[in-house]
Design a protein around this motif. Structure first.
Motif, PDB file in Angstrom:
ATOM      1  N   CYS A  98       0.847  -1.207   0.000  1.00  0.00           N
ATOM      2  CA  CYS A  98       0.000   0.000   0.000  1.00  0.00           C
ATOM      3  C   CYS A  98       0.878   1.251   0.000  1.00  0.00           C
ATOM      4  O   CYS A  98       0.586   2.226  -0.692  1.00  0.00           O
ATOM      5  CB  CYS A  98      -0.895   0.044   1.243  1.00  0.00           C
ATOM      6  N   ALA A  99       1.966   1.219   0.762  1.00  0.00           N
ATOM      7  CA  ALA A  99       2.868   2.376   0.839  1.00  0.00           C
ATOM      8  C   ALA A  99       3.486   2.635  -0.529  1.00  0.00           C
ATOM      9  O   ALA A  99       3.555   3.775  -0.998  1.00  0.00           O
ATOM     10  CB  ALA A  99       3.958   2.126   1.873  1.00  0.00           C
ATOM     11  N   SER A 100       3.929   1.568  -1.176  1.00  0.00           N
ATOM     12  CA  SER A 100       4.570   1.704  -2.476  1.00  0.00           C
ATOM     13  C   SER A 100       3.578   2.262  -3.508  1.00  0.00           C
ATOM     14  O   SER A 100       3.929   3.113  -4.332  1.00  0.00           O
ATOM     15  CB  SER A 100       5.116   0.339  -2.891  1.00  0.00           C
ATOM     16  N   LYS A 101       2.326   1.792  -3.438  1.00  0.00           N
ATOM     17  CA  LYS A 101       1.311   2.294  -4.388  1.00  0.00           C
ATOM     18  C   LYS A 101       1.010   3.757  -4.101  1.00  0.00           C
ATOM     19  O   LYS A 101       0.987   4.595  -5.012  1.00  0.00           O
ATOM     20  CB  LYS A 101       0.021   1.468  -4.268  1.00  0.00           C
ATOM     21  N   ALA A 102       0.791   4.099  -2.833  1.00  0.00           N
ATOM     22  CA  ALA A 102       0.460   5.488  -2.479  1.00  0.00           C
ATOM     23  C   ALA A 102       1.617   6.424  -2.832  1.00  0.00           C
ATOM     24  O   ALA A 102       1.412   7.577  -3.208  1.00  0.00           O
ATOM     25  CB  ALA A 102       0.124   5.577  -0.990  1.00  0.00           C
ATOM     26  N   ALA A 103       2.864   5.886  -2.732  1.00  0.00           N
ATOM     27  CA  ALA A 103       4.048   6.714  -3.003  1.00  0.00           C
ATOM     28  C   ALA A 103       4.170   7.081  -4.479  1.00  0.00           C
ATOM     29  O   ALA A 103       4.942   7.964  -4.846  1.00  0.00           O
ATOM     30  CB  ALA A 103       5.303   5.989  -2.535  1.00  0.00           C
ATOM     31  N   LYS A 152      19.245 -11.335  -2.400  1.00  0.00           N
ATOM     32  CA  LYS A 152      19.829 -11.068  -1.084  1.00  0.00           C
ATOM     33  C   LYS A 152      18.884 -10.187  -0.254  1.00  0.00           C
ATOM     34  O   LYS A 152      18.678 -10.403   0.931  1.00  0.00           O
ATOM     35  CB  LYS A 152      21.174 -10.343  -1.309  1.00  0.00           C
ATOM     36  N   ARG A 153      18.300  -9.217  -0.897  1.00  0.00           N
ATOM     37  CA  ARG A 153      17.394  -8.293  -0.189  1.00  0.00           C
ATOM     38  C   ARG A 153      16.129  -9.033   0.258  1.00  0.00           C
ATOM     39  O   ARG A 153      15.621  -8.814   1.358  1.00  0.00           O
ATOM     40  CB  ARG A 153      17.053  -7.097  -1.089  1.00  0.00           C
ATOM     41  N   ALA A 154      15.648  -9.944  -0.615  1.00  0.00           N
ATOM     42  CA  ALA A 154      14.436 -10.705  -0.268  1.00  0.00           C
ATOM     43  C   ALA A 154      14.720 -11.601   0.940  1.00  0.00           C
ATOM     44  O   ALA A 154      13.896 -11.724   1.849  1.00  0.00           O
ATOM     45  CB  ALA A 154      13.986 -11.542  -1.455  1.00  0.00           C
ATOM     46  N   GLN A 155      15.898 -12.206   0.951  1.00  0.00           N
ATOM     47  CA  GLN A 155      16.284 -13.092   2.043  1.00  0.00           C
ATOM     48  C   GLN A 155      16.322 -12.326   3.373  1.00  0.00           C
ATOM     49  O   GLN A 155      15.812 -12.800   4.387  1.00  0.00           O
ATOM     50  CB  GLN A 155      17.665 -13.635   1.734  1.00  0.00           C
ATOM     51  N   ARG A 156      16.861 -11.140   3.352  1.00  0.00           N
ATOM     52  CA  ARG A 156      16.940 -10.315   4.572  1.00  0.00           C
ATOM     53  C   ARG A 156      15.541  -9.942   5.060  1.00  0.00           C
ATOM     54  O   ARG A 156      15.238 -10.009   6.237  1.00  0.00           O
ATOM     55  CB  ARG A 156      17.735  -9.031   4.292  1.00  0.00           C
ATOM     56  N   ASP A 171       9.875 -17.215  -1.711  1.00  0.00           N
ATOM     57  CA  ASP A 171       9.543 -16.900  -3.113  1.00  0.00           C
ATOM     58  C   ASP A 171       8.573 -15.728  -3.210  1.00  0.00           C
ATOM     59  O   ASP A 171       8.683 -14.882  -4.098  1.00  0.00           O
ATOM     60  CB  ASP A 171       8.876 -18.103  -3.794  1.00  0.00           C
ATOM     61  N   GLN A 172       7.621 -15.733  -2.277  1.00  0.00           N
ATOM     62  CA  GLN A 172       6.626 -14.644  -2.289  1.00  0.00           C
ATOM     63  C   GLN A 172       7.303 -13.313  -1.959  1.00  0.00           C
ATOM     64  O   GLN A 172       7.039 -12.294  -2.586  1.00  0.00           O
ATOM     65  CB  GLN A 172       5.516 -14.939  -1.273  1.00  0.00           C
ATOM     66  N   VAL A 173       8.207 -13.363  -0.980  1.00  0.00           N
ATOM     67  CA  VAL A 173       8.904 -12.127  -0.592  1.00  0.00           C
ATOM     68  C   VAL A 173       9.744 -11.613  -1.754  1.00  0.00           C
ATOM     69  O   VAL A 173       9.754 -10.413  -2.048  1.00  0.00           O
ATOM     70  CB  VAL A 173       9.774 -12.348   0.676  1.00  0.00           C
ATOM     71  N   LEU A 174      10.416 -12.544  -2.470  1.00  0.00           N
ATOM     72  CA  LEU A 174      11.232 -12.126  -3.616  1.00  0.00           C
ATOM     73  C   LEU A 174      10.350 -11.485  -4.688  1.00  0.00           C
ATOM     74  O   LEU A 174      10.689 -10.431  -5.234  1.00  0.00           O
ATOM     75  CB  LEU A 174      12.006 -13.317  -4.204  1.00  0.00           C
ATOM     76  N   VAL A 177       9.400  -8.059  -3.499  1.00  0.00           N
ATOM     77  CA  VAL A 177      10.544  -7.133  -3.559  1.00  0.00           C
ATOM     78  C   VAL A 177      10.739  -6.648  -4.994  1.00  0.00           C
ATOM     79  O   VAL A 177      10.908  -5.453  -5.257  1.00  0.00           O
ATOM     80  CB  VAL A 177      11.837  -7.831  -3.038  1.00  0.00           C
ATOM     81  N   MET A 178      10.644  -7.594  -5.961  1.00  0.00           N
ATOM     82  CA  MET A 178      10.871  -7.222  -7.359  1.00  0.00           C
ATOM     83  C   MET A 178       9.746  -6.326  -7.879  1.00  0.00           C
ATOM     84  O   MET A 178       9.986  -5.393  -8.646  1.00  0.00           O
ATOM     85  CB  MET A 178      11.077  -8.466  -8.216  1.00  0.00           C
ATOM     86  N   GLU A 179       8.534  -6.619  -7.420  1.00  0.00           N
ATOM     87  CA  GLU A 179       7.394  -5.801  -7.836  1.00  0.00           C
ATOM     88  C   GLU A 179       7.530  -4.376  -7.286  1.00  0.00           C
ATOM     89  O   GLU A 179       7.275  -3.391  -7.972  1.00  0.00           O
ATOM     90  CB  GLU A 179       6.087  -6.468  -7.360  1.00  0.00           C
ATOM     91  N   ARG A 180       7.959  -4.278  -6.024  1.00  0.00           N
ATOM     92  CA  ARG A 180       8.124  -2.946  -5.432  1.00  0.00           C
ATOM     93  C   ARG A 180       9.260  -2.186  -6.112  1.00  0.00           C
ATOM     94  O   ARG A 180       9.163  -0.996  -6.367  1.00  0.00           O
ATOM     95  CB  ARG A 180       8.397  -3.067  -3.924  1.00  0.00           C
ATOM     96  N   ASP A 181      10.352  -2.890  -6.418  1.00  0.00           N
ATOM     97  CA  ASP A 181      11.476  -2.261  -7.138  1.00  0.00           C
ATOM     98  C   ASP A 181      10.968  -1.661  -8.438  1.00  0.00           C
ATOM     99  O   ASP A 181      11.291  -0.531  -8.786  1.00  0.00           O
ATOM    100  CB  ASP A 181      12.529  -3.309  -7.539  1.00  0.00           C
ATOM    101  N   ARG A 182      10.161  -2.488  -9.146  1.00  0.00           N
ATOM    102  CA  ARG A 182       9.659  -2.047 -10.444  1.00  0.00           C
ATOM    103  C   ARG A 182       8.789  -0.803 -10.273  1.00  0.00           C
ATOM    104  O   ARG A 182       8.983   0.199 -10.940  1.00  0.00           O
ATOM    105  CB  ARG A 182       8.869  -3.179 -11.104  1.00  0.00           C
ATOM    106  N   ARG A 183       7.856  -0.887  -9.310  1.00  0.00           N
ATOM    107  CA  ARG A 183       6.933   0.235  -9.120  1.00  0.00           C
ATOM    108  C   ARG A 183       7.681   1.492  -8.660  1.00  0.00           C
ATOM    109  O   ARG A 183       7.447   2.587  -9.137  1.00  0.00           O
ATOM    110  CB  ARG A 183       5.856  -0.154  -8.110  1.00  0.00           C
ATOM    111  N   ASP A 184       8.631   1.306  -7.720  1.00  0.00           N
ATOM    112  CA  ASP A 184       9.364   2.461  -7.186  1.00  0.00           C
ATOM    113  C   ASP A 184      10.270   3.094  -8.253  1.00  0.00           C
ATOM    114  O   ASP A 184      10.488   4.302  -8.250  1.00  0.00           O
ATOM    115  CB  ASP A 184      10.211   2.060  -5.965  1.00  0.00           C
TER     116      ASP A 184
END
Ligand code: DC
Length: 230
Positions: A98-103, A152-156, A171-174, A177-184
């Protein structure tokens, strides 16, 4: 007295907040987590049942939101939404998206810009986010772009969620993470990108202590010993 400004930008999970918090302690600066401010808007949308990606609907919420950043005696940053301390709640996994979308909504970014600049005008800060070096503090004394490989970021992030009792598949976290990277990175307003004058720090092969030492070296070499001049 001069107020120092250090901007740390980068994708989620690069270690920005952990490292920036420690660096701020070391230097006697205020640590400002701007992601927490966007998360508070994301939480407000979630609570009102508003789709955080719906620009007009989220924009309509803004006049009714009082978002405050305060520092406890422990020196930690607390977020308040209309007077309620939401510091813990904004860390919930569903708030991240939600934060990533609102941003991505330019009215949201404009709404939060002055607040961030004011904090930096009044204090020596280490501010972390996505657009600190490019938009919020373009005149920062030092800009660092902190990154690491997505896996590495997903693992953390996955470990962090487990420690907080949130069970999710790696896998879901990865994927998140990739979806947020793309959106950001692909959004039109203030996308995540390295400022031309930012120093690149890649922590893929480094543990936390090594990453901390790397950033200390960068700070030492670029702005010398500034401790206690806040
Ligand atoms: O750093 P974080 O994961 O807590 O940030 C949450 C979201 O807020 C992230 O997806 C991107 C957005 N954000 C932003 O757009 N600009 C900032 N300065 C900080 C965060």
């Amino acid at each position: 007295m001069k107020h120092w400004g250090i901007a740390i930008d980068g994708p989620s999970g690069a270690g920005k907040s952990t490292l920036a918090k420690r660096l701020a302690q070391e230097l006697g600066f205020l640590y400002v987590d701007t992601g927490a401010i966007y998360r508070t808007v994301g939480l407000a949308a979630l609570r009102r049942g508003v789709d955080a990606a719906d620009g007009p609907a989220v924009t309509a919420l803004l006049p009714g939101l009082t978002i405050t950043v305060a520092y406890g005696e422990d020196g930690l940053q607390h977020m308040f939404l209309n007077g309620e301390d939401v510091t813990a709640e904004i860390r919930r996994n569903e708030v991240s998206a939600c934060a990533s979308k609102a941003a991505s909504i330019s009215a949201v970014r404009g709404f939060l810009l002055e607040m961030q600049r004011r904090i930096a005008q009044e204090n020596s800060v280490i501010m972390d986010g996505r657009d600190i070096g490019t938009v919020v503090l373009p005149q920062a004394d030092l800009k660092i772009f902190l990154t690491a490989a997505p896996e590495k970021r997903a693992q953390r992030r996955w470990k962090e969620l487990l420690e907080r009792g949130q069970r999710v598949e790696l896998d879901q976290v990865l994927a998140e993470v990739m979806e947020r990277d793309r959106r950001d990175s692909e959004r039109e307003t203030s996308p995540l990108r390295r400022a031309e004058d930012a120093v690149l720090a890649d922590t893929t092969g480094l543990d936390l202590e090594e990453s901390f030492q790397l950033l200390l070296e960068i700070i030492g070499s670029r702005i010398g010993c500034v401790k206690g001049e806040g």
